[in-house]
Design an enzyme around this catalytic site. Structure first.
Site, short mmCIF file in Angstrom:
data_model
loop_
_atom_site.label_atom_id
_atom_site.label_comp_id
_atom_site.label_asym_id
_atom_site.label_seq_id
_atom_site.Cartn_x
_atom_site.Cartn_y
_atom_site.Cartn_z
N LYS A 78 2.96 11.35 -18.94
CA LYS A 78 2.41 12.13 -19.42
C LYS A 78 3.08 12.35 -20.95
O LYS A 78 3.92 12.34 -21.49
CB LYS A 78 1.83 13.56 -19.55
CG LYS A 78 0.63 14.53 -19.91
CD LYS A 78 -0.21 13.42 -19.20
CE LYS A 78 -1.61 14.01 -19.99
NZ LYS A 78 -2.70 12.99 -19.35
N PRO A 116 -4.31 5.82 -22.40
CA PRO A 116 -5.49 7.06 -23.61
C PRO A 116 -5.45 8.68 -22.35
O PRO A 116 -5.97 8.55 -21.24
CB PRO A 116 -6.92 6.87 -22.98
CG PRO A 116 -6.30 4.54 -23.36
CD PRO A 116 -5.62 4.82 -22.76
N GLY A 182 -21.77 17.95 -18.24
CA GLY A 182 -21.45 17.18 -19.08
C GLY A 182 -21.94 15.23 -19.38
O GLY A 182 -21.67 14.74 -18.68
N LEU A 183 -22.98 15.70 -20.36
CA LEU A 183 -23.24 14.02 -20.64
C LEU A 183 -22.78 12.96 -21.37
O LEU A 183 -22.85 12.38 -22.85
CB LEU A 183 -24.88 14.03 -21.04
CG LEU A 183 -25.95 14.18 -19.95
CD1 LEU A 183 -26.94 14.07 -20.79
CD2 LEU A 183 -25.72 13.08 -18.95
N GLY A 184 -21.01 13.12 -21.10
CA GLY A 184 -20.32 12.26 -21.87
C GLY A 184 -20.24 10.80 -21.77
O GLY A 184 -21.15 10.52 -21.15
N ASP A 205 -25.10 19.62 -20.83
CA ASP A 205 -24.07 19.77 -21.70
C ASP A 205 -24.29 20.82 -23.26
O ASP A 205 -25.73 21.05 -23.96
CB ASP A 205 -24.54 17.65 -22.93
CG ASP A 205 -23.45 17.15 -23.34
OD1 ASP A 205 -22.76 17.89 -24.51
OD2 ASP A 205 -22.54 16.49 -23.62
N ALA A 261 -14.26 15.66 -13.72
CA ALA A 261 -13.44 16.92 -14.67
C ALA A 261 -12.49 17.61 -14.24
O ALA A 261 -12.10 16.70 -12.71
CB ALA A 261 -14.21 18.25 -14.83
N ASN A 262 -10.85 16.93 -14.70
CA ASN A 262 -9.90 17.22 -13.88
C ASN A 262 -9.91 19.04 -13.73
O ASN A 262 -10.56 19.92 -14.78
CB ASN A 262 -8.58 17.12 -15.37
CG ASN A 262 -8.44 15.32 -15.16
OD1 ASN A 262 -8.21 15.27 -14.12
ND2 ASN A 262 -8.36 14.75 -16.02
#
Ligand code: NAD
Length: 356
Positions: A78, A116, A182-184, A205, A261-262
């Site tokens: 990382k 990324p 979450g609507l990403g 969202d 999600a992490n």
């Protein structure tokens, strides 16, 4: 001030000022036992250095576990470039940061490949690749996978379908109640697919402009808090981590939790609380591993787009079914089953390396 967590098992941990910007470039290479370390570049504001250091160490370690769980032939790393609060990131400064990162990554001679993450995308990796080949998730125009969003969506979709098949014995999403928070990039792709297939959708969202998509696909639009508590077959957290807390578990009304999600669990023992409530939780690092699988499939392992998607779908399905099976048979949480799976693969590879 955050408490500083410094694990001692990293192969490399370095903080060096960038030659062009003077900003610190923090690189953690946790493990290269299974192959070159791969992990994202995070450029964002931090309140203090301790939090940034914790992030690079914790997230590089998490990448080792994720890569081992999917048997990806890569290790964990990382990079974090923390921006001081109030710092304005102009395009010129961002480019200078990217070139600083590129030089430092290149000096590690292929031990670590940067990708990324928060604050960076495929176009940024294209800039990094001007100075080093040790970078992944670059644009399609440059011959890359075009970032990690598509692969992560492929993986989460596969994980949801595998769990629906295993737990609800359904082969389609038709008629299933699905709540997406979450609507990403990823939440949108899932929502569009499931709407087309006839699922009954609830979406949320914090960005009110996403309500237009809800109307377009006939989904119920609610607040993020309501979407988390919606009575549904599948709850898909696709916004932020830390959404599964001891407070929320007793209020949940979902049969399956599986999203992009992490770090969804605020604490590992929340997985036990979910098990006790008979809520089937698919560990985030199993469900969202498709991004690294798909991108490295194309860029490191030279698969075609179709070949990499198939490899990603097959691998995620196999892992999800294995984790659900072990959890059921051994009566342990899916989180513990998934960590065991990763550590077993890592140990087997370590002993193989030491015998060479
Ligand atoms: P994204 O940034 O495109 O979308 C996230 C969406 O969540 C945005 O629309 C944002 O407005 C919304 N959001 C933010 N806070 C919210 C809140 N409190 N409640 C409801 N909505 C909120 O991100 P993405 O690429 O779709 O990824 C979704 C999640 O999956 C992120 O947590 C990301 O870290 C994680 N993830 C992504 C990848 C990847 O390759 N893209 C890989 C692994 C994990």
């Amino acid at each position: 001030m955050a408490e500083l967590f410094i694990p001692t098992d990293h192969e490399i941990f370095q903080i060096k000022p960038g030659y062009r910007t003077g900003l610190p470039v923090m690189i953690g290479v946790h493990s290269t036992v299974l192959g070159p370390a791969v992990g994202g570049l995070r450029i964002k504001h931090y309140d203090d250095s301790a939090t940034a250091i914790s992030d690079v160490l914790r997230l590089s370690q998490a990448m080792t576990v994720k890569a081992a769980a999917i048997d990806n032939g890569t290790g964990g790393g990382k990079t974090v470039v923390p921006l001081p609060s109030g710092f304005t990131l102009t395009p010129q400064i961002k480019e200078a940061i990217l070139l600083d990162v590129a030089d430092q990554v290149h000096s590690l001679d292929g031990t670590y490949h940067v990708a990324p993450d928060v604050g960076t995308g495929p176009a940024d990796i294209d800039i990094i690749r001007r100075r080093t080949p040790f970078a992944g998730g670059y644009s399609k125009e440059a011959g890359g996978a075009g970032g990690t969003t598509f692969g992560t969506y492929v993986g989460v979709d596969t994980a949801i379908r595998a769990t629906v098949g295993s737990v609800l014995q359904k082969t389609s999403m038709k008629g299933l109640r699905v709540s997406i928070v979450g609507l990403g990039g990823i939440g949108t792709l899932l929502a569009k697919d499931y709407a087309k297939e006839g699922a009954i959708l609830t979406v949320a969202d914090i960005d009110q402009s996403r309500k237009a998509l809800a109307e377009e696909i006939g989904a119920k639009w609610v607040t993020p808090e309501e979407a988390m508590l919606e009575s549904c077959d599948v709850l898909a957290p696709c916004a932020l981590g830390g959404v599964l807390t001891h407070e929320i578990v007793p209020q949940l009304s979902a049969h399956i939790i599986c999203g992009a999600a992490n770090n969804q669990l605020t604490n590992e023992d929340i997985a036990d609380a979910l098990l006790a409530r008979n809520i089937v939780y698919v560990p985030d690092f199993i469900a969202n591993a498709g991004g690294v699988m798909y991108a490295t499939g194309i860029e490191l392992h030279h698969r075609t787009e179709q070949g990499s998607e198939k490899h990603t779908r097959d691998g995620i399905k196999r892992n999800v079914e294995l984790v659900l099976d072990v959890s059921k048979t051994d009566k342990i949480s899916t989180h513990v089953a998934a960590v065991d799976l990763a550590l077993t693969r890592l140990k087997a590879a370590s002993s193989h390396v030491s015998q060479r």
